[in-house]
Design a protein around this motif. Sequence first.
Motif, PDB file in Angstrom:
ATOM      1  N   VAL A 127       9.812  18.579 -42.803  1.00  0.00           N
ATOM      2  CA  VAL A 127       9.383  18.736 -44.355  1.00  0.00           C
ATOM      3  C   VAL A 127      10.174  17.867 -44.971  1.00  0.00           C
ATOM      4  O   VAL A 127      11.237  18.077 -45.292  1.00  0.00           O
ATOM      5  CB  VAL A 127       9.621  20.123 -44.638  1.00  0.00           C
ATOM      6  CG1 VAL A 127       9.160  20.485 -45.955  1.00  0.00           C
ATOM      7  CG2 VAL A 127       9.056  21.171 -43.669  1.00  0.00           C
ATOM      8  N   ASP A 128       9.312  16.870 -45.607  1.00  0.00           N
ATOM      9  CA  ASP A 128      10.064  15.850 -46.335  1.00  0.00           C
ATOM     10  C   ASP A 128       9.076  15.370 -47.462  1.00  0.00           C
ATOM     11  O   ASP A 128       7.837  15.317 -46.995  1.00  0.00           O
ATOM     12  CB  ASP A 128      10.429  14.669 -45.747  1.00  0.00           C
ATOM     13  CG  ASP A 128      11.550  13.840 -46.370  1.00  0.00           C
ATOM     14  OD1 ASP A 128      10.987  13.177 -47.726  1.00  0.00           O
ATOM     15  OD2 ASP A 128      12.659  13.645 -46.007  1.00  0.00           O
ATOM     16  N   VAL A 135       7.341  27.736 -34.159  1.00  0.00           N
ATOM     17  CA  VAL A 135       8.443  27.736 -33.067  1.00  0.00           C
ATOM     18  C   VAL A 135       9.060  26.473 -32.841  1.00  0.00           C
ATOM     19  O   VAL A 135       8.159  25.413 -32.644  1.00  0.00           O
ATOM     20  CB  VAL A 135       7.689  28.147 -31.597  1.00  0.00           C
ATOM     21  CG1 VAL A 135       8.386  28.127 -30.493  1.00  0.00           C
ATOM     22  CG2 VAL A 135       7.140  29.799 -31.888  1.00  0.00           C
ATOM     23  N   GLY A 136       9.928  26.272 -32.365  1.00  0.00           N
ATOM     24  CA  GLY A 136      10.851  24.836 -32.104  1.00  0.00           C
ATOM     25  C   GLY A 136      11.910  24.787 -32.880  1.00  0.00           C
ATOM     26  O   GLY A 136      12.925  25.436 -32.716  1.00  0.00           O
ATOM     27  N   ALA A 137      11.964  23.704 -33.737  1.00  0.00           N
ATOM     28  CA  ALA A 137      12.956  23.306 -34.835  1.00  0.00           C
ATOM     29  C   ALA A 137      12.554  22.764 -35.991  1.00  0.00           C
ATOM     30  O   ALA A 137      11.477  22.173 -35.736  1.00  0.00           O
ATOM     31  CB  ALA A 137      14.029  22.641 -33.859  1.00  0.00           C
ATOM     32  N   ALA A 138      13.311  22.503 -37.020  1.00  0.00           N
ATOM     33  CA  ALA A 138      12.579  21.918 -38.203  1.00  0.00           C
ATOM     34  C   ALA A 138      13.764  20.960 -38.760  1.00  0.00           C
ATOM     35  O   ALA A 138      15.153  21.352 -38.712  1.00  0.00           O
ATOM     36  CB  ALA A 138      12.524  23.003 -39.115  1.00  0.00           C
ATOM     37  N   VAL A 139      13.287  20.050 -39.455  1.00  0.00           N
ATOM     38  CA  VAL A 139      13.887  19.079 -40.057  1.00  0.00           C
ATOM     39  C   VAL A 139      13.574  19.083 -41.625  1.00  0.00           C
ATOM     40  O   VAL A 139      12.254  18.734 -41.951  1.00  0.00           O
ATOM     41  CB  VAL A 139      13.900  17.514 -39.774  1.00  0.00           C
ATOM     42  CG1 VAL A 139      14.735  16.674 -40.515  1.00  0.00           C
ATOM     43  CG2 VAL A 139      14.320  17.419 -38.103  1.00  0.00           C
ATOM     44  N   PHE A 167      19.119  20.020 -41.779  1.00  0.00           N
ATOM     45  CA  PHE A 167      18.797  19.420 -42.960  1.00  0.00           C
ATOM     46  C   PHE A 167      19.241  17.842 -43.116  1.00  0.00           C
ATOM     47  O   PHE A 167      20.329  17.433 -42.639  1.00  0.00           O
ATOM     48  CB  PHE A 167      19.889  20.033 -44.151  1.00  0.00           C
ATOM     49  CG  PHE A 167      19.396  21.504 -44.683  1.00  0.00           C
ATOM     50  CD1 PHE A 167      18.060  21.697 -45.441  1.00  0.00           C
ATOM     51  CD2 PHE A 167      19.837  22.671 -44.249  1.00  0.00           C
ATOM     52  CE1 PHE A 167      17.558  22.692 -45.691  1.00  0.00           C
ATOM     53  CE2 PHE A 167      19.526  23.819 -44.568  1.00  0.00           C
ATOM     54  CZ  PHE A 167      18.543  24.015 -45.443  1.00  0.00           C
ATOM     55  N   LEU A 168      18.556  17.048 -43.863  1.00  0.00           N
ATOM     56  CA  LEU A 168      18.851  15.793 -44.238  1.00  0.00           C
ATOM     57  C   LEU A 168      19.506  15.738 -45.562  1.00  0.00           C
ATOM     58  O   LEU A 168      18.604  16.151 -46.524  1.00  0.00           O
ATOM     59  CB  LEU A 168      17.683  14.857 -44.181  1.00  0.00           C
ATOM     60  CG  LEU A 168      17.105  14.799 -42.586  1.00  0.00           C
ATOM     61  CD1 LEU A 168      15.867  13.800 -42.298  1.00  0.00           C
ATOM     62  CD2 LEU A 168      17.938  14.534 -41.593  1.00  0.00           C
ATOM     63  N   LEU A 171      18.185  12.775 -32.988  1.00  0.00           N
ATOM     64  CA  LEU A 171      17.452  13.092 -31.808  1.00  0.00           C
ATOM     65  C   LEU A 171      18.549  14.139 -31.241  1.00  0.00           C
ATOM     66  O   LEU A 171      17.906  15.302 -30.748  1.00  0.00           O
ATOM     67  CB  LEU A 171      17.253  12.043 -31.112  1.00  0.00           C
ATOM     68  CG  LEU A 171      15.869  11.305 -31.330  1.00  0.00           C
ATOM     69  CD1 LEU A 171      15.710   9.867 -30.620  1.00  0.00           C
ATOM     70  CD2 LEU A 171      14.602  12.052 -31.479  1.00  0.00           C
ATOM     71  N   ARG A 172      19.661  13.949 -31.129  1.00  0.00           N
ATOM     72  CA  ARG A 172      20.646  14.854 -30.212  1.00  0.00           C
ATOM     73  C   ARG A 172      20.767  15.898 -31.087  1.00  0.00           C
ATOM     74  O   ARG A 172      20.709  17.093 -30.336  1.00  0.00           O
ATOM     75  CB  ARG A 172      22.029  13.904 -30.399  1.00  0.00           C
ATOM     76  CG  ARG A 172      23.188  14.883 -29.570  1.00  0.00           C
ATOM     77  CD  ARG A 172      24.624  14.264 -29.638  1.00  0.00           C
ATOM     78  NE  ARG A 172      24.875  14.213 -30.920  1.00  0.00           N
ATOM     79  CZ  ARG A 172      25.340  15.337 -31.499  1.00  0.00           C
ATOM     80  NH1 ARG A 172      25.440  16.680 -30.727  1.00  0.00           N
ATOM     81  NH2 ARG A 172      25.974  15.339 -32.730  1.00  0.00           N
ATOM     82  N   ILE A 173      21.018  16.102 -32.104  1.00  0.00           N
ATOM     83  CA  ILE A 173      21.077  17.343 -32.998  1.00  0.00           C
ATOM     84  C   ILE A 173      19.908  18.201 -32.811  1.00  0.00           C
ATOM     85  O   ILE A 173      20.030  19.357 -32.783  1.00  0.00           O
ATOM     86  CB  ILE A 173      21.525  16.852 -34.301  1.00  0.00           C
ATOM     87  CG1 ILE A 173      22.699  16.462 -34.625  1.00  0.00           C
ATOM     88  CG2 ILE A 173      21.338  18.230 -35.358  1.00  0.00           C
ATOM     89  CD1 ILE A 173      23.289  16.040 -36.096  1.00  0.00           C
ATOM     90  N   VAL A 174      18.865  17.682 -33.045  1.00  0.00           N
ATOM     91  CA  VAL A 174      17.481  18.270 -32.965  1.00  0.00           C
ATOM     92  C   VAL A 174      17.256  18.870 -31.601  1.00  0.00           C
ATOM     93  O   VAL A 174      16.779  19.975 -31.385  1.00  0.00           O
ATOM     94  CB  VAL A 174      16.320  17.504 -33.545  1.00  0.00           C
ATOM     95  CG1 VAL A 174      14.992  18.247 -33.059  1.00  0.00           C
ATOM     96  CG2 VAL A 174      16.411  17.356 -34.983  1.00  0.00           C
TER      97      VAL A 174
END
Length: 200
Positions: free
Chosen positions: A8-9, A47-51, A79-80, A111-114
Amino acid sequence: MSEFVHIVDDDDAVRDALAYLFTSAGHAVKTYASGEAFLADGGVEAVGAAVFDIRLGGISGLELHRQLKAMGSILPIVFLTGHGDVPLAVDAIKSGAHDFLEKPFDDGELLRIVGEALDAAKLARHRQEAETARQDRLGALSERERQILPLLIAGKPNKVIAAELDIAVRTVEVHRSRVLAKMGVRTVVELASILPRSTS
C-alpha cells in the motif's frame, strides 16, 4: 487461502518498484494506491504480510493499521518510513506492527524483514486455527462433560470425581471417554496439554 505481500503506497513508482522486487523474489503480490482501496478489497481478511507507507494520502498507514487491528486482523505490517517518521514507526511497533524500514532502504533487508513477517503470519494463523478448533470441541461437550473436564485436567481419579459430582463411577468412565473423544485426544495428559488447568 492464498498468501500475498500486500503493498500500500500512493507513489506509483515506489509501488511498482516494490511489486517488482517481491515478484522477482517469488512472492505473490497485490498493490494498492491507498488505504481505502486496501480496505475495500477486503484487507481485514488479507493473508500474508503487508508493506505500508507510513504517510499515505487519505487514511494514513498508521490509521490503516489501527483500523485493521480493531477489526481483528492478524496481518503483520511492515512500515516504510521517512527519517522524520521513525518515532511514529516505533510507536507502531509497540502497538503491534511487525517492523519498519527507513527510506532509502536496502532491498535485501526489506525482503528479509517481510520474509520474517510471512513466517510470523503463518504461525499466528495456525495458532488461531488451533484455538478455533479447540473452542469448537469445547462447545460440543455436554453440561455433565463440562463439569467433569476440569476435574480430569486436575488429575483426580474417577472415584473422586464420582464422589464430588454424586454420580456413579461407571458414569464418570463413560463421560471421561466421551470427553477424550470429542476433544480429539487419547489420554488425559494430552487433554491437559491443550487446555489450561482453570478450564471449567
